[in-house]
Design a protein around this motif. Structure first.
Motif, short mmCIF file in Angstrom:
data_model
loop_
_atom_site.label_atom_id
_atom_site.label_comp_id
_atom_site.label_asym_id
_atom_site.label_seq_id
_atom_site.Cartn_x
_atom_site.Cartn_y
_atom_site.Cartn_z
N ILE A 216 0.84 -1.21 0.00
CA ILE A 216 0.00 0.00 0.00
C ILE A 216 0.86 1.25 0.00
CG2 ILE A 216 -1.69 1.33 1.32
CD1 ILE A 216 -2.85 -1.32 2.31
N THR A 217 1.81 1.31 0.94
CA THR A 217 2.69 2.49 1.03
C THR A 217 3.51 2.66 -0.23
OG1 THR A 217 2.82 2.27 3.43
CG2 THR A 217 4.53 3.57 2.37
N THR A 218 4.02 1.57 -0.77
CA THR A 218 4.85 1.64 -1.98
C THR A 218 4.06 2.20 -3.15
OG1 THR A 218 6.16 -0.25 -1.23
CG2 THR A 218 6.29 0.32 -3.57
N PHE B 79 2.68 6.82 -6.58
CA PHE B 79 1.62 7.66 -7.16
C PHE B 79 1.81 9.12 -6.76
CE2 PHE B 79 -2.79 9.29 -7.50
CZ PHE B 79 -3.00 8.99 -8.83
N ASP B 80 2.26 9.38 -5.53
CA ASP B 80 2.57 10.75 -5.11
C ASP B 80 3.65 11.35 -6.01
OD1 ASP B 80 0.76 10.73 -3.03
OD2 ASP B 80 2.25 10.28 -1.48
N ILE B 81 4.70 10.57 -6.26
CA ILE B 81 5.79 11.06 -7.11
C ILE B 81 5.28 11.32 -8.53
CG2 ILE B 81 8.02 10.47 -8.14
CD1 ILE B 81 8.52 8.74 -5.61
N ALA C 232 -9.13 4.73 -9.08
CA ALA C 232 -9.36 4.25 -7.71
C ALA C 232 -8.58 5.08 -6.70
CB ALA C 232 -8.97 2.78 -7.61
N LEU C 233 -7.33 5.44 -7.03
CA LEU C 233 -6.54 6.27 -6.12
C LEU C 233 -7.11 7.68 -6.03
CD1 LEU C 233 -3.04 4.97 -7.19
CD2 LEU C 233 -3.91 4.95 -4.84
N TRP C 234 -7.53 8.24 -7.17
CA TRP C 234 -8.18 9.56 -7.12
C TRP C 234 -9.43 9.51 -6.25
CZ3 TRP C 234 -13.21 10.50 -8.52
CH2 TRP C 234 -13.62 11.83 -8.40
N PHE D 297 9.74 12.94 -18.75
CA PHE D 297 9.05 11.67 -18.69
C PHE D 297 8.08 11.72 -17.52
CE2 PHE D 297 12.75 11.34 -15.97
CZ PHE D 297 12.26 10.74 -14.81
N ASP D 298 7.17 10.75 -17.44
CA ASP D 298 6.30 10.65 -16.28
C ASP D 298 6.26 9.21 -15.79
OD1 ASP D 298 4.25 9.17 -17.60
OD2 ASP D 298 3.41 11.01 -18.41
N LEU D 299 5.40 8.93 -14.83
CA LEU D 299 5.31 7.60 -14.23
C LEU D 299 3.90 7.01 -14.31
CD1 LEU D 299 7.46 8.29 -11.05
CD2 LEU D 299 8.11 6.80 -12.94
#
Length: 418
Positions: free
Chosen positions: A238-240, A245-247, A271-273, A258-260
């Protein structure tokens, strides 16, 4: 009965379309999922409603968040790299995991010793906001108008203030600008007390329990790490995932080539949003669970705005009060002021994704402006509100939207604060 049933079907269909519509937006532009890391939108083409005849702007009350920044904790950068390095040591990284590790290290190196600092984009955002404020309300900044600027004691807020003030001074060297950042002002600039901490901790606990199964973490981790047993037993998935996603979200604050986001599926991004939309709503919005108290954490700020406006009206000279702080102030202040739908209470938390979007309120450099107008031949004062430089409604009646009678609005807020 058929009419009622038809209405229910139409309402349900509208909600589905709304949810699908935003999911499609995220598919096209995943940066919108960034919530608190969302970059400030372009406001160069906003057109304002002309003031009623005889009214001229003379004063601005403002509270703005600092501009785009680096993540605030080294752990957000370091933890996922440590996890992927550990997996690599045992030969458990997939090709995508290897590529993710490479890119994360580039961002980590760029962020070294800059955690929480304002980025060049953040400085540019505040210069642009100040420039448009000057351009849209030139009467406020005419001649030797007095500008009182305050920031919280955090360096990114101080630098945001300085960039805005420098821009104003360049546009009119005659301006009398005072600026300060002091603990003496923190009781209204970023107030926090033990009572609120207890309430906020309760909301956070409720949020964690509510959203524990909202995001499919294992699928994301298994995309990066080949050994499922290792991924399940040896790392905090979860933390990872959330740190990565924060980065990814915060990279729009900088100038990487570039992006991630390609590490995430469309469903994972949504789902994260959706999960963090619930967090901001429960922690700072007008939720059924906590909204009767949470927005009042900004009661001192609203009182300060009212007192500052009263002083400006009494002095009867062009002026502005500019404050530079944080999103955790802007969001509950927007709710307390009842700007537009900011204080909307969702029909249910399960339907929040269709009814209330935190990122619409508080991107980087988000700001609330109250623009005051006086009449050339009467003592009437009217005011309009801007949220992120767009006109927005206030919670009293008016025949001249977006302009409202200040005395009526002032009394409404003072009665509410009682």
């Amino acid at each position: 009965m058929r009419t009622i049933s038809l209405l229910i079907v139409l309402l349900f269909a509208t909600q589905i379309t709304s949810a699908q519509g935003f999911k499609e937006q995220l598919n096209r532009n995943p940066k919108l999922s960034a919530h608190t890391y969302l970059a400030y939108p372009n406001r160069n083409s906003v057109i304002y409603t002309p003031a009623p005849n005889g009214y001229t702007p003379f004063h601005i009350e403002h509270y703005g968040r600092h501009g785009s920044r680096w993540l605030t904790s080294p752990k957000q950068y370091n933890q996922p790299i440590e996890v992927l390095e550990k997996a690599k040591k045992y030969g458990f990284l997939t090709k995508k995991g290897e590529d993710a590790l490479r890119r994360l290290k580039i961002v980590q190196k760029a962020a070294d010793k800059r955690e929480g600092e304002l980025s060049p984009l953040g400085a540019e955002q505040h210069r642009g906001i100040a420039q448009r404020m000057f351009r849209n309300f030139p009467e406020v900044f005419a001649d030797s108008a007095k500008i009182d600027a305050r920031a919280t004691i955090v360096i990114r807020c101080i630098l945001s203030m300085e960039n805005a003030c420098q821009e104003l001074k360049a546009l009119n060297p005659k301006l009398q600008i005072s600026h300060d950042a002091s603990n003496a002002d923190m009781y209204y600039m970023n107030f926090y007390d033990d009572t609120y901490k207890v309430l906020h901790d309760s909301a956070r606990t409720y949020f964690k329990r509510l959203t524990v199964n909202d995001v499919p973490y294992s699928a994301f981790i298994n995309r990066l790490i080949s050994n499922k047993e290792f991924a399940r037993d040896s790392i905090d998935a979860i933390t990872t995932m959330e740190h990565i996603f924060d980065i990814a979200s915060n990279m729009q604050s900088h100038n990487f080539n570039f992006d991630l986001y390609d590490l995430f599926s469309h469903d994972e991004i949504y789902a994260l949003w959706n999960k963090w939309n619930k967090f901001w709503y429960l922690g700072y919005g007008n939720s059924a669970e906590y909204g009767h108290i949470h927005p009042y954490i900004q009661r001192n700020l609203l009182n300060n705005i009212i007192e500052s406006a009263d002083k400006a009206i009494a002095i009867n000279k062009n002026s502005a009060s500019l404050r530079f702080g944080h999103e955790v102030c802007v969001l509950p202040l927007a709710v307390l002021l009842e700007l537009g739908d900011c204080n909307k209470q969702a029909s249910s938390l399960n339907n929040l994704n269709n009814e209330w979007h935190a990122h619409d309120i508080f991107p980087m450099a988000c700001n609330i402006q109250l623009i005051f107008y006086r009449h050339e031949s009467t003592s009437d004062i009217i005011v309009k509100a801007l949220l992120n430089e767009e006109e927005i409604s206030l919670p009293i009646e008016t025949n001249n939207y977006p302009y409202y009678n200040w005395n009526t609005l002032r009394n409404y807020y003072l009665n509410k604060l009682k």
